[in-house]
Every structure is written in C-alpha cells, then in structure tokens.
Write an enzyme that holds these catalytic residues in place. Structure first.
Site, PDB file in Angstrom:
ATOM      1  N   ASP A   7      -6.459 -13.715 -19.724  1.00 17.65           N
ATOM      2  CA  ASP A   7      -7.242 -14.547 -18.820  1.00 17.65           C
ATOM      3  C   ASP A   7      -8.216 -15.432 -19.610  1.00 17.65           C
ATOM      4  O   ASP A   7      -8.743 -15.037 -20.649  1.00 17.65           O
ATOM      5  CB  ASP A   7      -8.021 -13.624 -17.878  1.00 17.65           C
ATOM      6  CG  ASP A   7      -8.821 -14.375 -16.847  1.00 17.65           C
ATOM      7  OD1 ASP A   7      -8.198 -15.071 -16.037  1.00 17.65           O
ATOM      8  OD2 ASP A   7     -10.063 -14.266 -16.860  1.00 17.65           O
ATOM      9  N   ASN A  20       0.847  -1.189   0.000  1.00 22.32           N
ATOM     10  CA  ASN A  20       0.000   0.000   0.000  1.00 22.32           C
ATOM     11  C   ASN A  20       0.884   1.241   0.000  1.00 22.32           C
ATOM     12  O   ASN A  20       1.327   1.707   1.046  1.00 22.32           O
ATOM     13  CB  ASN A  20      -0.915  -0.013   1.235  1.00 22.32           C
ATOM     14  CG  ASN A  20      -1.964   1.084   1.196  1.00 22.32           C
ATOM     15  OD1 ASN A  20      -1.950   1.937   0.316  1.00 22.32           O
ATOM     16  ND2 ASN A  20      -2.880   1.048   2.143  1.00 22.32           N
ATOM     17  N   GLU A  30      -3.980 -17.997 -20.840  1.00 20.31           N
ATOM     18  CA  GLU A  30      -4.290 -18.961 -19.790  1.00 20.31           C
ATOM     19  C   GLU A  30      -5.010 -20.142 -20.427  1.00 20.31           C
ATOM     20  O   GLU A  30      -6.159 -20.029 -20.853  1.00 20.31           O
ATOM     21  CB  GLU A  30      -5.166 -18.328 -18.709  1.00 20.31           C
ATOM     22  CG  GLU A  30      -5.462 -19.297 -17.566  1.00 20.31           C
ATOM     23  CD  GLU A  30      -6.503 -18.782 -16.592  1.00 20.31           C
ATOM     24  OE1 GLU A  30      -6.486 -19.220 -15.432  1.00 20.31           O
ATOM     25  OE2 GLU A  30      -7.355 -17.953 -16.998  1.00 20.31           O
ATOM     26  N   ASP A  34      -1.618  -1.012  -4.086  1.00 14.50           N
ATOM     27  CA  ASP A  34      -1.830  -0.155  -5.255  1.00 14.50           C
ATOM     28  C   ASP A  34      -0.583  -0.073  -6.124  1.00 14.50           C
ATOM     29  O   ASP A  34       0.442  -0.707  -5.837  1.00 14.50           O
ATOM     30  CB  ASP A  34      -2.273   1.249  -4.813  1.00 14.50           C
ATOM     31  CG  ASP A  34      -1.368   1.849  -3.735  1.00 14.50           C
ATOM     32  OD1 ASP A  34      -0.169   1.533  -3.716  1.00 14.50           O
ATOM     33  OD2 ASP A  34      -1.881   2.626  -2.900  1.00 14.50           O
ATOM     34  N   GLY A  90      -6.005  -2.419   0.047  1.00 11.51           N
ATOM     35  CA  GLY A  90      -5.344  -1.140  -0.145  1.00 11.51           C
ATOM     36  C   GLY A  90      -4.062  -1.149  -0.952  1.00 11.51           C
ATOM     37  O   GLY A  90      -3.478  -0.092  -1.203  1.00 11.51           O
TER      38      GLY A  90
END
Length: 636
Positions: free
Chosen positions: A346, A144, A375, A171, A169
């Site tokens: 993905d 964070n 994937e 980032d 949190g």
C-alpha cells in the site's frame, strides 16, 4: 497497558506446515510483547533482532542465551530492549534469560524461543506473475463464514451491517468457503486487503490502520485461519497475496502510546497542543511527484514523504534502523508463516525512498523468485516506471527501488473514460488506450505490471457515472484487461455487475457486500445469480479460463495498430502462437480491411472468435458489430 500473564511452561500453539508445531514464546511478567515470536532456521535473514517490551524491561540488559548474542540495544524508552541473536543454527527450542544485575544473581526472566524447521524449497517459492489473474477481495464485504466472530470483546468496533462504513462480518472463513467459486471463475490468485488487526473505533473494516502487525484481526479469524487460507489456495494451485502496509500504522497500535524511540515515527510541531490520537501529526501533501522532482523544495519533499496519510495513521520513520528492521522481519515472518506467494504494498510511493528500497531488497534477497507489486498511484507513465526495479529513469538519480512490479494507473485512467467516448480523436476513445501502450518503453519489465479496471479505492466501473450497468462496455474493458500485457486484476463483484459510486456515496458504496455472502441474503450470486449477474459472470468466466491456459496471453509480445473509427486492434504473439484482439468501441459496425494487419495475421487464413465460437475468415474484410470485442485464435 494491560500486561500479558503467560506462565512459563504453558504454550499457546500455532500449527505450522506438515505437523510442525510452533509455540508462542513463553514468558513471565513484566514482559508484554516479544516480536518476532519465533523464527526459522536456514534463513538469509538469520541475525534476528528480537524486541522485548514491558515495564522497565531495559533493566534486564544482561542476556544469557543458547543463541549467540550479537548485540543488545536499549533506547530512550526503558520499556524496550532489542537483542540481536545469531539464528544460523539447527531448529530446536532454545532458552533466553534476560537478567537484571547479572544472571548469576537469579533476578532474571526466562524465555523459551522456538527456531523452526523451514518448509522445503521455501526460499525458491515462485511469486505471482503474468500467467496469473488476481481476484481482489475486501474481506469484510465478501462473505461471512463465521458469524460468531463478527464482534469480539478485544476489539472496539462492533458489527453493524446497516452502516456502509461499519463492520459487516465478512471473514477468512467466508473466503475459504467460496474458493471454488473464485477458482471456477478462472482467477489464479487472491489479493485480500489487509487482514491484520485494526482497532479503530470507526471505519476499521478497511484495516489499513493496523494496531498489531503480528495478529490477524479476530473479526476475520486467527493467524491459523490465515495460514489455512494459503494452504487451501495451494491445494487448488492458486496463490495468496498479502496487502502489506509499510508507510504507516494505526493510531491504536500499542506502540503508538509507548514509542520504542522518539524517532520511530515522523513527528511535526504543526498541530502541537491539538487533540489528535498521537502527538506529532502533520498531514502528507500527497504530492508523490516530489519524490523524483529534481527541482523540489526541501519543505515539499519532507511533507510529501514524511507527512502522515491521515491523522489516525502515524507515518513510520524508515530511516530509524530499528523501525526498518522491524518491518523487514515482520514481512519475512508472514511470508514464511503463511506461505505467501506475493505482496501488494500500500502507498508504496509515499514511503521514504531509501528506506523502502532497503526493505524491498531485503525481502527479494530472502525470496529471489518472489513478487511484490507497489501501489504507485500516479498519472504519468514515466513517474510510475520510476518505481520499478532497474528503472533507467530512476537511474538518472542513482536510485533503484528493487520493486519487481508496479500498478498501471495510467491504463486505469484511460479505461474509465475511453469506453464512454463513442468518437475517436487524438486524445479520445481508443486513442487513450493506444497511447498508454506507446509508452511501454519506459518500463524495465513490461510483463510484470498490474493492469486493472478498478479496485477498492476507485469508482466501480459498472456504477453510475462510469458504465452505468452497461454490459457491452464491461465486456470491452475486460477484453482489454484480460488480453493485454501484464498481470490482470479483477475487483470482487465486478464480475456480476456490482455498482457503486465513491464520489456521491462514499467508500462504503464501492465496497458493498457480495450478494449471497451472508445467510438470509435474498440474492445469492455465488450459486444462483440473477439473469443480469449471470451475463456478466459468464463472459468473465469464459475469458478468464481461456486466458489461464493460453501462454501467449501471459508473455507474448504486444503488437498494436493505431485505432481507426474508434476500433482498436492488437496481437499477442510469441513466435509459436498468436491471438488477434479487436475492440470496437464505436456504437456502429466497423469493417476492417484485414490486409492492414498482415504483420500480425501473417499466413493465417481463418480463425475462431473464442467469445462466440464462430469461425472467421482472416482474408479480405472483417465486420465487427458496434460496442463488441473479439478474441480471435488462429494458427499460421
């Protein structure tokens, strides 16, 4: 839906490469969205289909522009207008007028559109390859760096670090703050799970249910922050890989309540009248093998390919040209804007086969030296190889994905089991690993395959039920991943022995916070790891940094020997250099008769195990301690 109120003449600026500034398109109401917001000159994809969205915008279907207009298309939704412009002209700021009943009558919407200068050598950018080692990060759980954006007024879910499935949190700034750690570890590329906005009310931290494809989630930062991450990586000669989702979007995506066309997503009547976030839901069967099954029933094929991943992730219809082109342009936009070095896609094998092949080819046509890994979560080498570019298996069905790289899930399957099996049999212990590589003949490009022991969707290798915090087993697995053919990928925290069990404690348990990433953490594994964490870290760092400068481990031929006594020996050689790898999965000491490996050792008399720095004779016999690996460097 809330309308934008961007007044003509006021610009919100993006920073773009070397002092070039790109601006958000300036518009007046009733426009709510213009996508893409800007473009670049000298692109292969220079016929750009700009989507204008706003209340009854289709009335403004007479278009006047400095660009040559190639096509104007309305859909069954009057809130959309698609205009294709020829952008094969010099970079500049250009005018577009959307007019209602004639541009000469004054009822128009003026738009300023920026065509930017393309970064030098952008087309020739080199993607990640087997010389790289990829560090996979779950950004919400890594660090964070900016606590002020943990919760934002424009996103629904607020930070709740005590909830395993909540926002914690982490980032972009947190990643940037620890790039030196990743660099010193020996990784050369970062793959972050998606960073685009996901406005789900719960469990949004994974960010695979995206609600805006042109916007970084504000809890991670801004678009400019993401570009800055790429710039900071490039300063360190490292690469940035974006996790891109072509198969589905989130139910909270603004388009889902106002579809551009009825055919934008796949829709079913299975759950008609039921309360789902978006109408038309039917779940995928997840049977990806139906994509290649010559005996498949039509129903099974439809539900596997077109069914939704889950009820909150509507499945994009890639046979709809507008939707497919939207995905192509959005992908190119991010590559060009953020300076990306690759994509991880993905659920690649869940996509519509023809649509995803067109998408992949368009990206690779724009960037011929780029790399994309899909994937391909299947458990048979032939089925995985089917999805790699120029596959002879797929050619049986006259199909080509154009996908450069796939993920070696069968090797992962072997790794999570083999190192817990102390005895070897035809299908136990190191035989599982050996047999995986026997099938390498199925792949068109064996070096361009992603190899890994774990990721954000699998159980932590050091967790309960797998290695149970056994450092020796971790070392064996990492020796294999970091010295065999292909592109190695590590999952954040594995290098400090982080645990977690998805089966017993859910996804949040395998996506724990990296210790030291939050102010006030009792343990800081970045700077002051515990003794146990440092043991994992030191081994990983040593082997990764050795690999970084050892070309034979990037592209050397793999020469392997049938395991004996649960001890597996292989070589990497390129005609100039050679490395011998020994992985003794037997708890007991094993003595190797080195004459058996004459083809690999050739004329060498001695070598050095780089893991211990010990000199070793390569003549006669070699004793290998139980549950121990060696990486032996030698010269002919």
């Amino acid at each position: 839906m809330k309308k934008l109120s961007i007044i003509l003449g006021i610009a919100v600026c993006f920073a773009f490469a070397k002092a070039v500034t790109a601006q958000y398109t300036q518009v007046e109401q009733p426009l709510e969205h213009i996508e893409p917001r800007f473009w670049w000159s000298e692109m292969e994809h220079d016929e750009v289909e700009v989507m204008f969205h706003g209340a009854n915008i289709a009335q403004y279907d007479e278009v006047n522009s400095d660009f040559t207009i190639l096509n104007v298309r309305k859909t069954d939704n009057p809130n959309y207008l698609f205009v294709t412009f020829d952008m094969s002209i010099e970079p500049n700021r250009y005018k577009i007028n959307l007019c209602k009943e004639g541009c000469d009558k004054g009822d128009s919407i003026p738009v300023v559109y920026d065509l930017l200068e393309r970064q030098k050598n952008s087309k020739e950018r080199k993607g990640f390859d087997s010389s790289d080692a990829i560090y996979l990060i779950m950004p919400d759980r890594f660090a964070n760096g900016d606590p002020t954006n943990d919760s934002t007024k424009d996103t629904t879910e607020k930070a709740s670090r005590d909830f395993k499935g909540g926002r914690h949190g982490g980032d972009i700034q947190g990643i940037i703050d620890h790039l030196d750690y990743i660099d010193e570890l020996g990784a050369t590329a970062i793959w972050s799970t998606p960073l685009l906005e996901d406005n789900d009310a719960r469990y949004s931290y994974h960010t695979y249910a995206q609600s805006d494809l042109y916007k970084i989630d504000p809890r991670y930062g801004t678009n400019e922050d993401y570009k800055r991450l790429g710039d900071e990586l490039h300063k360190r000669d490292m690469k940035l890989i974006m996790d891109y989702v072509t198969n589905h979007w989130g139910a909270t995506h603004w388009m889902m309540q106002d579809l551009p066309t009825k055919t934008w997503i796949h829709q079913f009547d299975d759950n008609e009248g039921k309360d789902f976030p978006v109408a038309g839901y039917a779940n995928s069967s997840y049977r990806q093998t139906t994509q290649m099954d010559p005996n498949v029933s039509k129903r099974d094929a439809i539900y596997a390919e077109k069914g939704w991943f889950v009820s909150t992730m509507p499945d994009i219809n890639q046979s709809e040209p507008l939707a497919l082109n939207y995905l192509i342009q959005n992908t190119i936009w991010w590559i060009e804007y953020a300076g990306l070095d690759g994509l991880r896609v993905d659920t690649y094998s869940y996509n519509e086969k023809e649509g995803i092949a067109k998408w992949t080819k368009a990206i690779m046509d724009e960037y011929p030296n780029f790399n994309i890994v899909g994937e391909t979560w299947l458990h048979d080498q032939a089925q995985i190889a089917y999805w790699q570019k120029d596959s002879k298996i797929a050619a049986i069905q006259d199909y080509n994905t154009y996908l450069p790289s796939v993920m070696d899930f069968t090797l992962h399957d072997a790794i999570i089991v083999a190192f817990n099996e102390n005895e070897q049999g035809w299908d136990k212990g190191m035989s599982k690993v050996y047999e995986n590589f026997v099938n390498d003949f199925l792949y068109p490009d064996i070096d361009n395959i992603l190899v890994f022991a774990g990721n954000h969707d699998t159980n932590r290798i050091n967790g309960n039920g797998l290695y149970n915090g056994n450092l020796a087993k971790y070392k064996l697995a990492m020796t294999l991943v970091l010295t065999t053919r292909g592109i190695p990928q590590l999952y954040y925290g594995d290098e400090i022995g982080m645990a977690g069990n998805r089966d017993t404690d859910g996804d949040g348990d395998i996506r724990r916070d990296f210790p030291g990433g939050w102010k006030g953490d009792v343990v800081n594994a970045f700077d002051k790891p515990t003794k146990e964490q440092k043991a994992y870290q030191d081994f990983t760092k040593k082997l990764l940094n050795y690999r970084k400068n050892k070309e034979v481990l990037h592209n050397g031929k793999l020469l392997q020997y049938v395991p004996e006594n649960n001890c597996y020996v292989y070589f990497r050689e390129n005609g100039v250099d050679s490395v011998m790898v020994v992985i003794n999965n037997n708890p007991e000491t094993v003595t190797l008769e080195l004459n058996r490996f004459k083809q690999g050792i050739y004329t060498a008399k001695e070598g050095t195990d780089i893991l211990t720095n010990k000199k070793l004779s390569l003549r006669g016999k070699l004793k290998v301690d139980g549950k121990t690996s060696m990486v032996i460097e030698y010269s002919f």
